[in-house]
Design a protein around this motif. Structure first.
Motif, PDB file in Angstrom:
ATOM      1  N   GLU A  85     112.703 135.660   4.981  1.00  0.00           N
ATOM      2  CA  GLU A  85     112.979 134.265   4.656  1.00  0.00           C
ATOM      3  C   GLU A  85     114.482 134.010   4.531  1.00  0.00           C
ATOM      4  OE1 GLU A  85     111.703 131.014   1.226  1.00  0.00           O
ATOM      5  OE2 GLU A  85     110.501 132.836   1.509  1.00  0.00           O
ATOM      6  N   VAL A  86     115.175 134.953   3.925  1.00  0.00           N
ATOM      7  CA  VAL A  86     116.632 134.824   3.757  1.00  0.00           C
ATOM      8  C   VAL A  86     117.321 134.753   5.113  1.00  0.00           C
ATOM      9  CG1 VAL A  86     118.723 135.969   2.916  1.00  0.00           C
ATOM     10  CG2 VAL A  86     116.628 136.004   1.532  1.00  0.00           C
ATOM     11  N   MET A 106     106.171 138.582  10.092  1.00  0.00           N
ATOM     12  CA  MET A 106     107.085 137.486   9.768  1.00  0.00           C
ATOM     13  C   MET A 106     106.409 136.117   9.783  1.00  0.00           C
ATOM     14  SD  MET A 106     110.702 138.534  11.533  1.00  0.00           S
ATOM     15  CE  MET A 106     111.483 137.219  10.602  1.00  0.00           C
ATOM     16  N   GLU A 107     105.101 136.090   9.994  1.00  0.00           N
ATOM     17  CA  GLU A 107     104.408 134.812  10.168  1.00  0.00           C
ATOM     18  C   GLU A 107     104.568 133.880   8.967  1.00  0.00           C
ATOM     19  OE1 GLU A 107     100.013 132.972  11.305  1.00  0.00           O
ATOM     20  OE2 GLU A 107     100.302 135.146  11.244  1.00  0.00           O
ATOM     21  N   LYS A 108     104.320 134.374   7.770  1.00  0.00           N
ATOM     22  CA  LYS A 108     104.375 133.499   6.586  1.00  0.00           C
ATOM     23  C   LYS A 108     105.773 132.967   6.338  1.00  0.00           C
ATOM     24  CE  LYS A 108     100.439 135.521   4.110  1.00  0.00           C
ATOM     25  NZ  LYS A 108     100.006 136.246   2.879  1.00  0.00           N
ATOM     26  N   ALA A 127     102.403 136.203  16.730  1.00  0.00           N
ATOM     27  CA  ALA A 127     101.748 135.418  15.676  1.00  0.00           C
ATOM     28  C   ALA A 127     101.670 133.963  16.130  1.00  0.00           C
ATOM     29  CB  ALA A 127     102.503 135.519  14.356  1.00  0.00           C
ATOM     30  N   ASN A 128     100.804 133.202  15.467  1.00  0.00           N
ATOM     31  CA  ASN A 128     100.703 131.766  15.715  1.00  0.00           C
ATOM     32  C   ASN A 128     100.478 131.055  14.392  1.00  0.00           C
ATOM     33  OD1 ASN A 128     100.304 129.163  16.537  1.00  0.00           O
ATOM     34  ND2 ASN A 128      98.647 129.606  17.971  1.00  0.00           N
ATOM     35  N   PRO A 129     101.557 130.647  13.735  1.00  0.00           N
ATOM     36  CA  PRO A 129     101.424 129.992  12.429  1.00  0.00           C
ATOM     37  C   PRO A 129     100.811 128.603  12.496  1.00  0.00           C
ATOM     38  CG  PRO A 129     103.629 130.938  12.751  1.00  0.00           C
ATOM     39  CD  PRO A 129     102.957 130.929  14.089  1.00  0.00           C
ATOM     40  N   GLY A 130     100.706 128.013  13.697  1.00  0.00           N
ATOM     41  CA  GLY A 130     100.092 126.701  13.820  1.00  0.00           C
ATOM     42  C   GLY A 130     100.962 125.558  13.339  1.00  0.00           C
ATOM     43  N   VAL A 131     102.266 125.676  13.550  1.00  0.00           N
ATOM     44  CA  VAL A 131     103.219 124.636  13.154  1.00  0.00           C
ATOM     45  C   VAL A 131     103.896 124.107  14.421  1.00  0.00           C
ATOM     46  CG1 VAL A 131     105.279 124.116  11.779  1.00  0.00           C
ATOM     47  CG2 VAL A 131     103.591 125.771  10.937  1.00  0.00           C
ATOM     48  N   ASP A 132     104.068 122.784  14.493  1.00  0.00           N
ATOM     49  CA  ASP A 132     104.524 122.148  15.734  1.00  0.00           C
ATOM     50  C   ASP A 132     105.882 122.632  16.228  1.00  0.00           C
ATOM     51  OD1 ASP A 132     102.227 120.691  15.958  1.00  0.00           O
ATOM     52  OD2 ASP A 132     103.059 118.837  15.136  1.00  0.00           O
TER      53      ASP A 132
END
Length: 357
Positions: A85-86, A106-108, A127-132
């Motif tokens: 995140e950093v 790293m998905e979250k 990964a696929n976080p499902g964010v546009d």
């Protein structure tokens, strides 16, 4: 190979330091003029020189930079999961145009950063976080791993083959599921009973290093599989798998290895021990995404990208030093399997398969 790798790491550390320490600057030297399009990558804890997916993604960014001299690529390496995140937010602050996260772990962190910065373009591998505003790049490695399992079963002298993972996450277990199914398909076709050690597809339980970095853990797991009779092993553990490849080469042919992600004969020093590699074409996928984004094309989060045998997103690498040892009829059977999978005649199931719609 070691000399080249060392130089690569040294160069990478310089870039990594730049990513952490200062904002990107316009640099038109040798370029076409105008503001640089910055493509910034955050590795997972496997690091830039994992001979696997991090290295493959970085190769893709470098290829994009070479293809378009207005693109400036750089990366920062994460030492621990708390860095994700950093490091992602650090690149947001530096106003990178494209921020690439590498690996399912790293998905979250990527989802959180993307939701907090909806106008920032992100990309993520595995990964696929499902964010546009996150472009997901995934690979149906069950397909090429199925071929690898069939190959391993056909080449095994002991009738036992093995696989192990780094962690119990979909980008890892998807390989293991495909491998197990390929062995089962061989057994059905040939009336054999080749056993898979290290993974039970039905229970989704098996052998893991719990690390993508610790080579001694990789060696420890594969030593156990070899002691149980396996003579071909497929580690799905990033850099930890190098403990297995080195031990296999030192074994003098007692057992061989199937590598994953990037062709092990091009990325590791242990080609003599490598039967083949289950390849994810991460470099070209990342390159294409960055080039499109740099031209102003919209990267659609839905459906994103899922690599298959049909589009060369996944593949079985050449056999290299084993080429003369793989029988011609087995090679022909592998080609037929590839065609059948691409045509949908052979269907492979796995709870880890990425959605294609």
């Amino acid at each position: 190979m070691r000399v080249v790798a060392s130089a690569f790491v040294a160069g990478g550390l310089v870039l990594g330091a730049a990513a952490c320490g200062e904002a990107p600057k316009d640099d038109n030297a040798g370029g076409t003029g105008g503001k640089k399009y910055t493509a910034c990558m955050v590795t997972d804890t496997g690091g830039i020189d994992d001979k696997s997916f991090n290295a493959g993604a970085w190769a893709g960014l470098q290829a994009a930079e070479k293809a378009n001299d207005n693109i400036k690529a750089k990366y920062v390496a994460s030492k621990q999961e708390a860095d994700y995140e950093v490091n992602l937010n650090g690149f947001v602050s530096q106003k990178c145009d494209f921020i690439l996260a590498v690996g399912g772990l790293m998905e979250k962190a990527t989802k959180k950063a993307a939701e907090a910065n909806p106008n920032q373009q992100f990309g993520i591998v595995d990964a696929n976080p499902g964010v546009d505003n996150i472009y997901p790049m995934q690979f149906d490695t069950t397909q090429a791993a199925f071929q690898a399992g069939y190959l391993a079963a056909g080449m095994s002298k002991t009738g036992k083959v093995g696989t192990y993972g780094g962690m119990t996450i979909p980008p890892v277990t998807i390989f293991m599921d495909g491998f197990a199914d390929g062995v089962a398909y061989y057994n059905q076709a040939k009336g054999k009973n080749v056993q898979v050690l290290g993974w039970d597809k039905a229970t989704q339980k098996g052998s893991f290093t719990n690390s993508f970095e610790k080579q001694d853990e990789g060696k420890k797991v594969s030593d156990t599989l070899v002691a149980q009779g396996a003579d071909i092993i497929m580690p799905v553990a990033g850099g930890a798998g190098l403990g297995t490849t080195a031990a296999a080469q030192a074994s003098g042919g007692k057992y061989s290895v199937i590598w994953v992600d990037t062709d092990g004969c091009e990325s590791t020093p242990n080609c003599p021990a490598l039967l083949t590699t289950v390849v994810k074409n991460i470099p070209d996928t990342v390159k294409d995404a960055v080039l499109k984004a740099a031209k102003g094309e919209k990267l659609e989060a839905k459906p994103g990208y899922v690599g298959t045998l049909a589009d060369n997103g996944v593949s079985l690498a050449p056999f290299h030093e084993f080429d003369s040892k793989v029988p011609a009829d087995l090679k022909a059977e592998l080609d037929k399997i590839k065609s059948d999978i691409a045509a949908g005649t052979i269907k492979i199931t796995s709870p880890a398969k990425p959605a294609t719609e």
